[in-house]
Design a protein around this motif. Sequence first.
Motif, PDB file in Angstrom:
ATOM      1  N   ALA A  32       0.857  -1.189   0.000  1.00 14.19           N
ATOM      2  CA  ALA A  32       0.000   0.000   0.000  1.00 14.19           C
ATOM      3  C   ALA A  32       0.889   1.234   0.000  1.00 14.19           C
ATOM      4  CB  ALA A  32      -0.872   0.007   1.257  1.00 14.19           C
ATOM      5  N   VAL A  33       0.296   2.389  -0.299  1.00 15.85           N
ATOM      6  CA  VAL A  33       1.046   3.648  -0.305  1.00 15.85           C
ATOM      7  C   VAL A  33       1.587   3.932   1.109  1.00 15.85           C
ATOM      8  CG1 VAL A  33       0.816   6.142  -0.644  1.00 15.85           C
ATOM      9  CG2 VAL A  33      -0.290   4.557  -2.209  1.00 15.85           C
ATOM     10  N   GLU A  34       0.812   3.573   2.134  1.00 17.63           N
ATOM     11  CA  GLU A  34       1.253   3.814   3.523  1.00 17.63           C
ATOM     12  C   GLU A  34       2.579   3.113   3.785  1.00 17.63           C
ATOM     13  OE1 GLU A  34      -1.893   2.699   2.795  1.00 17.63           O
ATOM     14  OE2 GLU A  34      -2.723   4.713   2.953  1.00 17.63           O
ATOM     15  N   GLU A  35       2.724   1.920   3.219  1.00 15.92           N
ATOM     16  CA  GLU A  35       3.977   1.180   3.434  1.00 15.92           C
ATOM     17  C   GLU A  35       5.159   1.870   2.759  1.00 15.92           C
ATOM     18  OE1 GLU A  35       3.697  -3.559   4.313  1.00 15.92           O
ATOM     19  OE2 GLU A  35       4.079  -2.926   2.268  1.00 15.92           O
ATOM     20  N   GLN A  36       4.890   2.451   1.608  1.00  8.91           N
ATOM     21  CA  GLN A  36       5.962   3.214   0.935  1.00  8.91           C
ATOM     22  C   GLN A  36       6.416   4.352   1.851  1.00  8.91           C
ATOM     23  OE1 GLN A  36       4.094   4.691  -2.610  1.00  8.91           O
ATOM     24  NE2 GLN A  36       4.417   2.809  -3.771  1.00  8.91           N
ATOM     25  N   ASN A  37       5.439   5.039   2.449  1.00 12.30           N
ATOM     26  CA  ASN A  37       5.774   6.168   3.336  1.00 12.30           C
ATOM     27  C   ASN A  37       6.586   5.712   4.539  1.00 12.30           C
ATOM     28  OD1 ASN A  37       4.434   7.844   1.615  1.00 12.30           O
ATOM     29  ND2 ASN A  37       2.496   7.763   2.754  1.00 12.30           N
ATOM     30  N   THR A  38       6.181   4.578   5.119  1.00  7.57           N
ATOM     31  CA  THR A  38       6.922   4.054   6.285  1.00  7.57           C
ATOM     32  C   THR A  38       8.363   3.727   5.879  1.00  7.57           C
ATOM     33  OG1 THR A  38       4.848   3.013   6.876  1.00  7.57           O
ATOM     34  CG2 THR A  38       6.736   2.389   8.195  1.00  7.57           C
ATOM     35  N   TRP A  39       8.532   3.192   4.692  1.00  5.47           N
ATOM     36  CA  TRP A  39       9.873   2.863   4.167  1.00  5.47           C
ATOM     37  C   TRP A  39      10.730   4.123   4.082  1.00  5.47           C
ATOM     38  CZ3 TRP A  39      12.204  -1.705   2.230  1.00  5.47           C
ATOM     39  CH2 TRP A  39      13.339  -1.535   1.439  1.00  5.47           C
ATOM     40  N   PHE A  40      10.171   5.185   3.500  1.00  2.08           N
ATOM     41  CA  PHE A  40      10.953   6.422   3.339  1.00  2.08           C
ATOM     42  C   PHE A  40      11.288   7.049   4.694  1.00  2.08           C
ATOM     43  CE2 PHE A  40       9.025   6.331  -0.983  1.00  2.08           C
ATOM     44  CZ  PHE A  40      10.211   6.058  -1.635  1.00  2.08           C
ATOM     45  N   GLU A  41      10.357   6.963   5.632  1.00  2.00           N
ATOM     46  CA  GLU A  41      10.649   7.464   6.989  1.00  2.00           C
ATOM     47  C   GLU A  41      11.811   6.669   7.582  1.00  2.00           C
ATOM     48  OE1 GLU A  41       7.111   7.246   9.420  1.00  2.00           O
ATOM     49  OE2 GLU A  41       6.053   8.484   7.928  1.00  2.00           O
ATOM     50  N   ALA A  42      11.772   5.340   7.413  1.00  2.00           N
ATOM     51  CA  ALA A  42      12.834   4.477   7.950  1.00  2.00           C
ATOM     52  C   ALA A  42      14.175   4.803   7.295  1.00  2.00           C
ATOM     53  CB  ALA A  42      12.474   3.012   7.735  1.00  2.00           C
TER      54      ALA A  42
ATOM     55  N   THR B  42      16.266   4.877  -1.468  1.00  2.00           N
ATOM     56  CA  THR B  42      15.084   5.748  -1.413  1.00  2.00           C
ATOM     57  C   THR B  42      14.404   5.872  -2.778  1.00  2.00           C
ATOM     58  OG1 THR B  42      16.609   7.585  -1.629  1.00  2.00           O
ATOM     59  CG2 THR B  42      15.756   7.157   0.574  1.00  2.00           C
ATOM     60  N   GLU B  43      14.813   5.025  -3.680  1.00  3.62           N
ATOM     61  CA  GLU B  43      14.194   5.032  -5.013  1.00  3.62           C
ATOM     62  C   GLU B  43      13.024   4.043  -5.033  1.00  3.62           C
ATOM     63  OE1 GLU B  43      15.931   3.902  -9.265  1.00  3.62           O
ATOM     64  OE2 GLU B  43      17.446   4.290  -7.734  1.00  3.62           O
ATOM     65  N   LEU B  44      11.901   4.433  -5.617  1.00  3.76           N
ATOM     66  CA  LEU B  44      10.805   3.466  -5.807  1.00  3.76           C
ATOM     67  C   LEU B  44      11.096   2.682  -7.077  1.00  3.76           C
ATOM     68  CD1 LEU B  44       7.427   5.298  -5.105  1.00  3.76           C
ATOM     69  CD2 LEU B  44       8.330   3.305  -3.925  1.00  3.76           C
ATOM     70  N   ILE B  45      11.090   1.368  -6.985  1.00  2.00           N
ATOM     71  CA  ILE B  45      11.446   0.558  -8.157  1.00  2.00           C
ATOM     72  C   ILE B  45      10.149   0.051  -8.815  1.00  2.00           C
ATOM     73  CG2 ILE B  45      12.809  -1.424  -8.981  1.00  2.00           C
ATOM     74  CD1 ILE B  45      14.663   0.291  -7.371  1.00  2.00           C
ATOM     75  N   PRO B  46       9.889   0.442 -10.051  1.00  2.00           N
ATOM     76  CA  PRO B  46       8.674  -0.054 -10.710  1.00  2.00           C
ATOM     77  C   PRO B  46       8.850  -1.504 -11.166  1.00  2.00           C
ATOM     78  CG  PRO B  46       9.903   1.402 -12.168  1.00  2.00           C
ATOM     79  CD  PRO B  46      10.688   1.330 -10.905  1.00  2.00           C
ATOM     80  N   ASN B  47       7.758  -2.231 -11.240  1.00  2.00           N
ATOM     81  CA  ASN B  47       7.821  -3.622 -11.696  1.00  2.00           C
ATOM     82  C   ASN B  47       7.590  -3.709 -13.202  1.00  2.00           C
ATOM     83  OD1 ASN B  47       7.675  -6.502 -11.710  1.00  2.00           O
ATOM     84  ND2 ASN B  47       5.445  -6.303 -11.779  1.00  2.00           N
ATOM     85  N   LYS B  48       8.505  -4.402 -13.873  1.00  2.00           N
ATOM     86  CA  LYS B  48       8.315  -4.564 -15.327  1.00  2.00           C
ATOM     87  C   LYS B  48       8.010  -6.023 -15.668  1.00  2.00           C
ATOM     88  CE  LYS B  48      11.460  -0.778 -16.396  1.00  2.00           C
ATOM     89  NZ  LYS B  48      12.799  -0.624 -15.882  1.00  2.00           N
ATOM     90  N   ASN B  49       7.898  -6.846 -14.626  1.00  2.00           N
ATOM     91  CA  ASN B  49       7.749  -8.285 -14.844  1.00  2.00           C
ATOM     92  C   ASN B  49       6.262  -8.667 -14.890  1.00  2.00           C
ATOM     93  OD1 ASN B  49       7.760 -11.104 -14.572  1.00  2.00           O
ATOM     94  ND2 ASN B  49       9.699 -11.054 -13.435  1.00  2.00           N
ATOM     95  N   GLN B  50       5.819  -9.103 -16.057  1.00  2.00           N
ATOM     96  CA  GLN B  50       4.399  -9.459 -16.260  1.00  2.00           C
ATOM     97  C   GLN B  50       3.945 -10.618 -15.371  1.00  2.00           C
ATOM     98  OE1 GLN B  50       2.326  -8.411 -19.274  1.00  2.00           O
ATOM     99  NE2 GLN B  50       3.675  -6.652 -19.073  1.00  2.00           N
ATOM    100  N   ALA B  51       4.891 -11.432 -14.932  1.00  2.00           N
ATOM    101  CA  ALA B  51       4.517 -12.618 -14.156  1.00  2.00           C
ATOM    102  C   ALA B  51       4.252 -12.292 -12.683  1.00  2.00           C
ATOM    103  CB  ALA B  51       5.630 -13.661 -14.263  1.00  2.00           C
ATOM    104  N   LEU B  52       4.485 -11.035 -12.297  1.00  2.00           N
ATOM    105  CA  LEU B  52       4.281 -10.668 -10.888  1.00  2.00           C
ATOM    106  C   LEU B  52       3.283  -9.519 -10.765  1.00  2.00           C
ATOM    107  CD1 LEU B  52       7.970 -10.747  -9.601  1.00  2.00           C
ATOM    108  CD2 LEU B  52       6.166 -12.400  -9.076  1.00  2.00           C
ATOM    109  N   ASP B  53       2.440  -9.604  -9.762  1.00  2.00           N
ATOM    110  CA  ASP B  53       1.466  -8.551  -9.501  1.00  2.00           C
ATOM    111  C   ASP B  53       2.036  -7.633  -8.407  1.00  2.00           C
ATOM    112  OD1 ASP B  53      -0.815  -7.057  -9.230  1.00  2.00           O
ATOM    113  OD2 ASP B  53      -1.768  -8.490  -7.871  1.00  2.00           O
TER     114      ASP B  53
END
Length: 348
Positions: free
Chosen positions: A93-103, A115-126
């Motif tokens: 969830a977005v909340e988890e992203q925020n907790t990560w950046f705080e950490a 501190t970079e958000l990594i986008p997923n390009k792999n079709q086999a993963l949701d």
Amino acid sequence: MLDYFVVGLGLAGMSFVEELEKNGKSFVVYENYSQKSSRVAGGLYNPVILKRFTAAWKALEQVENAFSFYKNIEKKLNISILIEVPVLRRFNAVEEQNTWFEAADKPILTDLLSTELIPNKNQALDIPYQYGKVKNTGRIDTEKLLTSYINYLKDKDSILNESFNYDSLVIQKDYVEYKGQRARNIIFTEGYGVVNNTFFNYLPIHGNKGEYIIIKCDKLKLSEAVKSSVFIIPLGNDYYKVGATYNNKDKTSAITDEAKKELQEKLERFLRAEYTVEDQVAGIRPTTKDRKPMVGSHPEHQNIHILNGLGSRGILIGPYVAKKLYDYIEYQKPLDGEINISRFKNLR
Ligand SMILES: Cc1cc2nc3c(=O)[nH]c(=O)nc-3n(C[C@H](O)[C@H](O)[C@H](O)COP(=O)(O)OP(=O)(O)OC[C@H]3O[C@@H](n4cnc5c(N)ncnc54)[C@H](O)[C@@H]3O)c2cc1C
């Protein structure tokens, strides 16, 4: 007279033997293949607790030390066991992203969390909320490491394939004697097998069983280790380790249908590709009540020692505490109270 007997050759025993070899000490190892924890491990070294986004105990110190430790073994045994694998944490969830950046802002974690958000390009993963990336991670092929290490010790006649019998140990003031052979010190590194050890079974090493399934998935094509409800760890050639489970009731190393079902159910929450289950493995982590290793000397016998309680992080903790124990025995360097087994002297 040998310098040391070592009982058990998992990650703890091997780490201590490395100290002995580095310092030119003589030793013999006893190994009975009763415990499998080190061999079945996912082998990841990851300095961050991915549930809470906190640094693991002494993480930075251990990572620095472990990298050169395993590189040296690669050189010594002429094998390849260290694979630099990125570890990606799937955000739920977005909340988890925020907790990560705080950490990641906390001083202890700045070197560990990207501190970079990594986008997923792999079709086999949701992966709807992207990934966070942990720095300083990788994988050790523990099965290959221990098999090669045992072969190396066999070539030097330094390992015996037998069960150590505690009743046959004769304890003298300056040495111990076992089946006619003497050594100045004995180190017990039996993992969860310590429950049978009459010298140290008073210590609260509870054990927590873990199982993995090994899957084959042609469509996945993943080179990073992904952590979601379970870890997917790439092994190469379209094989992946998926797990692990945590079970503190069952103290056997047998694989179970329940664990297989649990892992598949969790995997299918985010894997969107066909796969087959090819294998399954199980072992018991030597976990402790206070989540700290068990290191030190027997309260009554100063030449009997223990190195245990590596819990679920043996790859990083093993080499770190082995050096602490060696320095304590050979140079009387005091052990930290939080790892010294003297903290449990009231249980004797
Ligand atoms: C499923 C699973 C996944 C894991 N994944 C990871 C991971 O990704 N990263 C990580 O860092 N850690 C991981 N761990 C944890 C790690 O494997 C443990 O911390 C580590 O294996 C503990 O090592 P050890 O040497 O203390 O114990 P063990 O590996 O249990 O070794 C003890 C050895 O002593 C021998 N022995 C016992 N009694 C006797 C006797 N009387 N005589 C002779 N020999 C004896 C046993 O046969 C065994 O070889 C995992 C563990 C499990 C179970």
